[in-house]
Write a protein that holds these residues in place. Structure first.
Motif, mmCIF file in Angstrom:
data_model
loop_
_atom_site.group_PDB
_atom_site.id
_atom_site.type_symbol
_atom_site.label_atom_id
_atom_site.label_comp_id
_atom_site.label_asym_id
_atom_site.label_seq_id
_atom_site.Cartn_x
_atom_site.Cartn_y
_atom_site.Cartn_z
ATOM 1 N N GLU A 1 -14.417 -72.556 72.185
ATOM 2 C CA GLU A 1 -13.689 -71.301 72.673
ATOM 3 C C GLU A 1 -13.226 -71.658 74.023
ATOM 4 N N ARG A 2 -14.046 -72.384 74.993
ATOM 5 C CA ARG A 2 -13.638 -72.372 76.272
ATOM 6 C C ARG A 2 -12.465 -73.568 76.216
ATOM 7 N N VAL A 3 -12.500 -74.592 75.420
ATOM 8 C CA VAL A 3 -11.540 -75.611 75.482
ATOM 9 C C VAL A 3 -10.005 -74.948 74.747
ATOM 10 N N LEU A 4 -10.293 -74.262 73.797
ATOM 11 C CA LEU A 4 -9.112 -73.884 73.030
ATOM 12 C C LEU A 4 -8.371 -72.562 73.670
ATOM 13 N N PHE B 1 -10.055 -68.657 65.889
ATOM 14 C CA PHE B 1 -10.386 -69.170 67.348
ATOM 15 C C PHE B 1 -9.019 -68.701 68.039
ATOM 16 N N LYS B 2 -8.950 -68.109 69.110
ATOM 17 C CA LYS B 2 -7.741 -67.931 70.070
ATOM 18 C C LYS B 2 -7.249 -68.935 70.477
ATOM 19 N N LEU B 3 -6.127 -69.279 70.611
ATOM 20 C CA LEU B 3 -5.370 -70.379 71.027
ATOM 21 C C LEU B 3 -4.836 -70.303 72.250
ATOM 22 N N PHE B 4 -4.913 -70.920 73.460
ATOM 23 C CA PHE B 4 -3.956 -71.067 74.614
ATOM 24 C C PHE B 4 -3.526 -72.263 74.336
ATOM 25 N N MET C 1 -8.651 -78.503 78.380
ATOM 26 C CA MET C 1 -7.730 -77.347 78.143
ATOM 27 C C MET C 1 -6.948 -77.838 76.970
ATOM 28 N N PHE C 2 -7.128 -77.437 75.564
ATOM 29 C CA PHE C 2 -6.367 -78.003 74.510
ATOM 30 C C PHE C 2 -4.809 -77.576 74.532
#
Length: 255
Positions: free
Chosen positions: A237-240, A4-7, A205-206
């Motif tokens: 995916e949206r949250v991470l 999973f991509k992380l912001f 937003m994580f």
């Protein structure tokens, strides 16, 4: 985790090269950019938001330095005095700052009486949002102000069970909520994540909250997995990643 991509929408860099201000006697241990990168080496870290803590007060040198080394996928959230000039706002915006923080929980930021005019001014001048660190149970009197502002986020799920009903109402009204600081809250995180995502799929937003200064429990890799297990892969995916990347205008910054 690398799937999973992380912001990472909330973390701190504590660099001993820059001044720190004791907050009620507390000074954090060093946590450099190298420490942060090493901690998240196993993640697919694509960006994030470095956030000024109470112990950094109005110092801008550390955040400008951090952003210059973090790269284009990252943004900054800083604390500024009411007297900040438009010129300084523009310079910080050029450096990658994208938000202004009011710390009602710990102090170190400008007085809350300036929240409304400052939030409006920075949005009009540089397009920044306002971030608030507070116990949501104490935000009743600010509710009408917050929901009328152009862009707002609340740290650490609002911290308290008593504040969750207000957090749900604010999420429904478009306020963003940081799914961070799970070791700071006094409620079941799974239930809160489900309810907040249902209220507004774009709100959560994580953030890791690294290095978790003064948290009862520091960040754990289990917190990341909890989001996936609780919400499912598409919502995770949206949250991470995508909710925060959009909110912090990362595509605009790097385009």
């Amino acid at each position: 985790m690398a799937e999973f991509k992380l912001f990472d929408a909330h973390f701190h860099i504590i660099d001993p090269r820059f001044p720190l201000v004791p907050n009620k006697g507390f000074l954090p241990e060093r946590y450099t950019l190298n420490d942060y990168r090493e901690r998240l080496a196993s993640y697919n870290l694509c960006g994030g938001a470095v956030v000024s803590g109470s112990f950094q007060a109005f110092d801008q040198d550390y955040i400008v330095d951090a952003l210059s080394r973090l790269g284009p996928g990252f943004a900054g959230v800083t604390q500024l005095p009411f007297t900040v000039s438009d010129e300084e706002l523009l310079e910080l915006d050029k450096a990658g700052v994208r938000g202004i923080r009011f710390n009602l929980k710990r102090g170190g930021s400008e007085d809350v009486k300036h929240l409304d005019p400052m939030a409006r001014r920075v949005f009009e001048t540089v397009g920044w949002h306002m971030e608030l660190y507070a116990d949501a149970k104490d935000l009743d009197e600010l509710f009408s102000i917050l929901v009328a502002l152009p862009a707002v986020s609340i740290d650490h799920l609002g911290l308290s069970a008593a504040g969750l009903p207000l957090m749900l109402e604010m999420a429904e009204r478009g306020i963003r909520v940081k799914a961070s600081g799970f070791g700071r809250v006094n409620f079941d995180v799974r239930t809160a994540l489900k309810d907040l995502y249902t209220a507004n799929p774009g709100a959560l937003m994580f953030g890791t909250d690294l290095p978790s200064p003064r948290a009862a429990r520091p960040y754990s890799d289990r917190d990341f997995q909890l989001v996936i297990d609780t919400l499912g892969e598409d919502a995770a995916e949206r949250v991470l990643y995508s909710n925060a990347a959009e909110f912090y205008r990362i595509e605009k910054k790097t385009g």
